[in-house]
Write a protein that holds these residues in place. Structure first.
Motif, PDB file in Angstrom:
ATOM      1  N   GLU A   1      11.968  -6.763   0.545  1.00  0.00           N
ATOM      2  CA  GLU A   1      10.909  -5.765   0.410  1.00  0.00           C
ATOM      3  C   GLU A   1       9.744  -6.251  -0.469  1.00  0.00           C
ATOM      4  O   GLU A   1       9.043  -7.179  -0.081  1.00  0.00           O
ATOM      5  CB  GLU A   1      11.507  -4.442  -0.066  1.00  0.00           C
ATOM      6  CG  GLU A   1      12.523  -3.889   0.928  1.00  0.00           C
ATOM      7  CD  GLU A   1      13.072  -2.537   0.573  1.00  0.00           C
ATOM      8  OE1 GLU A   1      12.674  -1.950  -0.446  1.00  0.00           O
ATOM      9  OE2 GLU A   1      13.938  -2.044   1.346  1.00  0.00           O
ATOM     10  N   ARG A   2       9.516  -5.683  -1.643  1.00  0.00           N
ATOM     11  CA  ARG A   2       8.273  -5.973  -2.372  1.00  0.00           C
ATOM     12  C   ARG A   2       8.084  -7.458  -2.697  1.00  0.00           C
ATOM     13  O   ARG A   2       6.988  -7.994  -2.482  1.00  0.00           O
ATOM     14  CB  ARG A   2       8.209  -5.145  -3.660  1.00  0.00           C
ATOM     15  CG  ARG A   2       6.817  -5.164  -4.296  1.00  0.00           C
ATOM     16  CD  ARG A   2       6.721  -4.195  -5.469  1.00  0.00           C
ATOM     17  NE  ARG A   2       5.349  -4.101  -5.943  1.00  0.00           N
ATOM     18  CZ  ARG A   2       4.789  -4.955  -6.794  1.00  0.00           C
ATOM     19  NH1 ARG A   2       5.509  -5.961  -7.268  1.00  0.00           N
ATOM     20  NH2 ARG A   2       3.533  -4.813  -7.169  1.00  0.00           N
ATOM     21  N   PRO A   3       9.086  -8.192  -3.188  1.00  0.00           N
ATOM     22  CA  PRO A   3       8.872  -9.629  -3.413  1.00  0.00           C
ATOM     23  C   PRO A   3       8.503 -10.379  -2.139  1.00  0.00           C
ATOM     24  O   PRO A   3       7.665 -11.298  -2.168  1.00  0.00           O
ATOM     25  CB  PRO A   3      10.221 -10.097  -3.973  1.00  0.00           C
ATOM     26  CG  PRO A   3      10.829  -8.889  -4.578  1.00  0.00           C
ATOM     27  CD  PRO A   3      10.406  -7.755  -3.699  1.00  0.00           C
TER      28      PRO A   3
ATOM     29  N   LEU B   1       0.826  -1.207   0.000  1.00  0.00           N
ATOM     30  CA  LEU B   1       0.000   0.000   0.000  1.00  0.00           C
ATOM     31  C   LEU B   1       0.858   1.253   0.000  1.00  0.00           C
ATOM     32  O   LEU B   1       0.560   2.222  -0.714  1.00  0.00           O
ATOM     33  CB  LEU B   1      -0.923  -0.004   1.222  1.00  0.00           C
ATOM     34  CG  LEU B   1      -1.861   1.202   1.373  1.00  0.00           C
ATOM     35  CD1 LEU B   1      -2.821   1.291   0.189  1.00  0.00           C
ATOM     36  CD2 LEU B   1      -2.641   1.123   2.683  1.00  0.00           C
ATOM     37  N   LYS B   2       1.921   1.263   0.776  1.00  0.00           N
ATOM     38  CA  LYS B   2       2.820   2.419   0.813  1.00  0.00           C
ATOM     39  C   LYS B   2       3.426   2.672  -0.562  1.00  0.00           C
ATOM     40  O   LYS B   2       3.489   3.813  -1.031  1.00  0.00           O
ATOM     41  CB  LYS B   2       3.926   2.195   1.841  1.00  0.00           C
ATOM     42  CG  LYS B   2       4.856   3.399   2.046  1.00  0.00           C
ATOM     43  CD  LYS B   2       5.898   3.089   3.094  1.00  0.00           C
ATOM     44  CE  LYS B   2       6.837   4.283   3.316  1.00  0.00           C
ATOM     45  NZ  LYS B   2       6.150   5.390   4.006  1.00  0.00           N
ATOM     46  N   GLY B   3       3.864   1.593  -1.216  1.00  0.00           N
ATOM     47  CA  GLY B   3       4.424   1.750  -2.553  1.00  0.00           C
ATOM     48  C   GLY B   3       3.409   2.292  -3.533  1.00  0.00           C
ATOM     49  O   GLY B   3       3.715   3.179  -4.344  1.00  0.00           O
TER      50      GLY B   3
ATOM     51  N   VAL C   1      12.160  -1.495   7.197  1.00  0.00           N
ATOM     52  CA  VAL C   1      11.657  -1.867   8.523  1.00  0.00           C
ATOM     53  C   VAL C   1      10.573  -2.934   8.395  1.00  0.00           C
ATOM     54  O   VAL C   1      10.562  -3.926   9.137  1.00  0.00           O
ATOM     55  CB  VAL C   1      11.109  -0.632   9.262  1.00  0.00           C
ATOM     56  CG1 VAL C   1      10.479  -1.026  10.591  1.00  0.00           C
ATOM     57  CG2 VAL C   1      12.223   0.392   9.482  1.00  0.00           C
ATOM     58  N   LEU C   2       9.663  -2.728   7.448  1.00  0.00           N
ATOM     59  CA  LEU C   2       8.591  -3.710   7.226  1.00  0.00           C
ATOM     60  C   LEU C   2       9.159  -5.037   6.738  1.00  0.00           C
ATOM     61  O   LEU C   2       8.673  -6.107   7.111  1.00  0.00           O
ATOM     62  CB  LEU C   2       7.584  -3.155   6.216  1.00  0.00           C
ATOM     63  CG  LEU C   2       6.733  -1.988   6.703  1.00  0.00           C
ATOM     64  CD1 LEU C   2       5.917  -1.419   5.544  1.00  0.00           C
ATOM     65  CD2 LEU C   2       5.801  -2.424   7.836  1.00  0.00           C
ATOM     66  N   ASP C   3      10.174  -4.964   5.897  1.00  0.00           N
ATOM     67  CA  ASP C   3      10.811  -6.195   5.408  1.00  0.00           C
ATOM     68  C   ASP C   3      11.387  -7.005   6.557  1.00  0.00           C
ATOM     69  O   ASP C   3      11.226  -8.231   6.611  1.00  0.00           O
ATOM     70  CB  ASP C   3      11.911  -5.822   4.416  1.00  0.00           C
ATOM     71  CG  ASP C   3      12.652  -7.041   3.890  1.00  0.00           C
ATOM     72  OD1 ASP C   3      12.092  -7.766   3.044  1.00  0.00           O
ATOM     73  OD2 ASP C   3      13.784  -7.282   4.345  1.00  0.00           O
ATOM     74  N   ASP C   4      12.040  -6.314   7.491  1.00  0.00           N
ATOM     75  CA  ASP C   4      12.602  -6.999   8.656  1.00  0.00           C
ATOM     76  C   ASP C   4      11.499  -7.607   9.515  1.00  0.00           C
ATOM     77  O   ASP C   4      11.643  -8.726  10.034  1.00  0.00           O
ATOM     78  CB  ASP C   4      13.441  -6.018   9.471  1.00  0.00           C
ATOM     79  CG  ASP C   4      14.220  -6.710  10.579  1.00  0.00           C
ATOM     80  OD1 ASP C   4      14.950  -7.669  10.284  1.00  0.00           O
ATOM     81  OD2 ASP C   4      14.089  -6.304  11.745  1.00  0.00           O
ATOM     82  N   LEU C   5      10.382  -6.891   9.660  1.00  0.00           N
ATOM     83  CA  LEU C   5       9.257  -7.403  10.438  1.00  0.00           C
ATOM     84  C   LEU C   5       8.639  -8.629   9.776  1.00  0.00           C
ATOM     85  O   LEU C   5       8.319  -9.619  10.454  1.00  0.00           O
ATOM     86  CB  LEU C   5       8.204  -6.309  10.611  1.00  0.00           C
ATOM     87  CG  LEU C   5       6.960  -6.683  11.417  1.00  0.00           C
ATOM     88  CD1 LEU C   5       7.325  -7.068  12.844  1.00  0.00           C
ATOM     89  CD2 LEU C   5       5.961  -5.513  11.417  1.00  0.00           C
TER      90      LEU C   5
ATOM     91  N   ALA D   1       9.191   2.498   7.038  1.00  0.00           N
ATOM     92  CA  ALA D   1       9.954   2.378   5.806  1.00  0.00           C
ATOM     93  C   ALA D   1       9.956   0.931   5.320  1.00  0.00           C
ATOM     94  O   ALA D   1       9.849  -0.001   6.121  1.00  0.00           O
ATOM     95  CB  ALA D   1      11.388   2.859   6.034  1.00  0.00           C
ATOM     96  N   PRO D   2      10.083   0.719   4.012  1.00  0.00           N
ATOM     97  CA  PRO D   2      10.084  -0.650   3.478  1.00  0.00           C
ATOM     98  C   PRO D   2      11.112  -1.566   4.137  1.00  0.00           C
ATOM     99  O   PRO D   2      10.835  -2.745   4.360  1.00  0.00           O
ATOM    100  CB  PRO D   2      10.391  -0.438   1.992  1.00  0.00           C
ATOM    101  CG  PRO D   2       9.845   0.921   1.689  1.00  0.00           C
ATOM    102  CD  PRO D   2      10.094   1.725   2.931  1.00  0.00           C
TER     103      PRO D   2
END
Length: 304
Positions: free
Chosen positions: A273-275, A161-163, A208-212, A205-206
């Motif tokens: 991130e996106r993938p 959604l952020k992207g 941070v979300l990727d790490d989560l 940030a992407p």
């Protein structure tokens, strides 16, 4: 029964928590986030008390067992697991933005359990195959895994959604406004962009979300693996076979493999991130099929 009334009320508590988290996202006021956390914690406490009361009531009826045996109880516990895992990550990250995306899942499962006319909320005796000490360990580990995957799914949605909103905002602003925004200046951004801009700003940030997503998937992967192993041992004692390719068993394996591939691609191919967000969404679809979709098929694990 009092436990069913408490659980029905908890449904609306979770909806209120979602509303407060959403208000924080659109208003940028931390007051609403703190209220959302307090409301979600209140709902979790009430739900815990209701599950305990239901457990005690089953012993008073002479059919004592953990409240994990039918569709109603599994939906309640799934909702409890989602909220508990989410609050753990909220405490760990000190970020409340995820609540607007996770708590709706807890609310929807509670609403389905409490409001659907096709789900029986009565305490029922266990069938012989379920009368085992393996019940709690198998079901709890599986649902904690599902809950972790739900949080990963929510984080994936946030990233996607952020992207999307970032791209939409860049495409809709005049060049001058975009240049001004880049330099930290407000050149008269239209009012309709103010709420989306605040919403985007509060999404982590992407990276941070990727790490989560990664942390949640690893946690869920471990819990699901333990759930599959305990289920296999239980099946051997109950039915004489460790694995029978029942629809639930098959889709549990499919779900486990999807997340295994996801982690493999992160380690070997460097996916970030996106993938990873897309894989988190795909994995959660598999979780829903494993949990609810297989009920449409005949099998040993069909919820009543």
């Amino acid at each position: 029964m009092i436990d069913a009334k408490i659980l029905s009320a908890t449904t609306f508590v979770y909806f209120a928590a979602f509303a407060f988290y959403l208000l924080r996202m659109v208003s940028s006021r931390e007051f609403w986030g703190r209220l959302g956390s307090l409301t979600a914690l209140t709902g979790l406490a009430a739900q815990t008390a209701a599950l305990a009361l239901r457990w005690i009531a089953s012993y008073q009826m002479g059919i004592g067992h953990a409240p994990l045996s039918n569709l109603y109880e599994s939906l309640i516990f799934f909702s409890w697991s989602i909220t508990a895992v989410y609050l753990f990550f909220e405490w760990r990250t000190q970020d409340k933005s995820l609540g607007a995306f996770v708590i709706p899942a807890a609310f929807l499962f509670m609403a389905y359990a409490s409001l659907s006319p096709h789900i029986d909320s009565r305490i029922q005796p266990l069938i012989p195959a379920l009368q085992s000490n393996w019940l709690v360990s198998h079901v709890v580990t599986c649902f904690l895994g599902y809950a972790a995957f739900t949080v990963a799914f929510a984080a994936g949605l946030m990233m996607l959604l952020k992207g999307y909103l970032d791209r939409a905002g860049k495409n809709s602003r005049p060049d001058g406004a975009a240049a001004g925004a880049k330099n930290g200046c407000n050149l008269g951004t239209p009012l309709e962009y103010s709420i989306p801009a605040r919403f985007i700003a509060l999404i982590p940030a992407p990276a941070v979300l990727d790490d989560l997503i990664y942390q949640c998937v690893v946690l869920g992967f471990v819990f699901l693996a333990i759930g599959i192993m305990t289920g296999s041992i239980w099946a051997h004692y109950a039915w004489g076979s460790y694995w029978s390719w029942d629809p639930k068993e098959t889709w549990s394996l499919v779900t486990w493999l999807v997340y295994a591939i996801m982690l493999h691609l992160r380690y070997i191919r460097g996916w970030r991130e996106r993938p990873m967000a897309v894989m988190a969404v795909i994995g959660f679809i598999c979780v829903l099929i494993t949990y609810l979709g297989v009920n449409l098929l005949p099998g040993l694990h069909t919820y009543q």
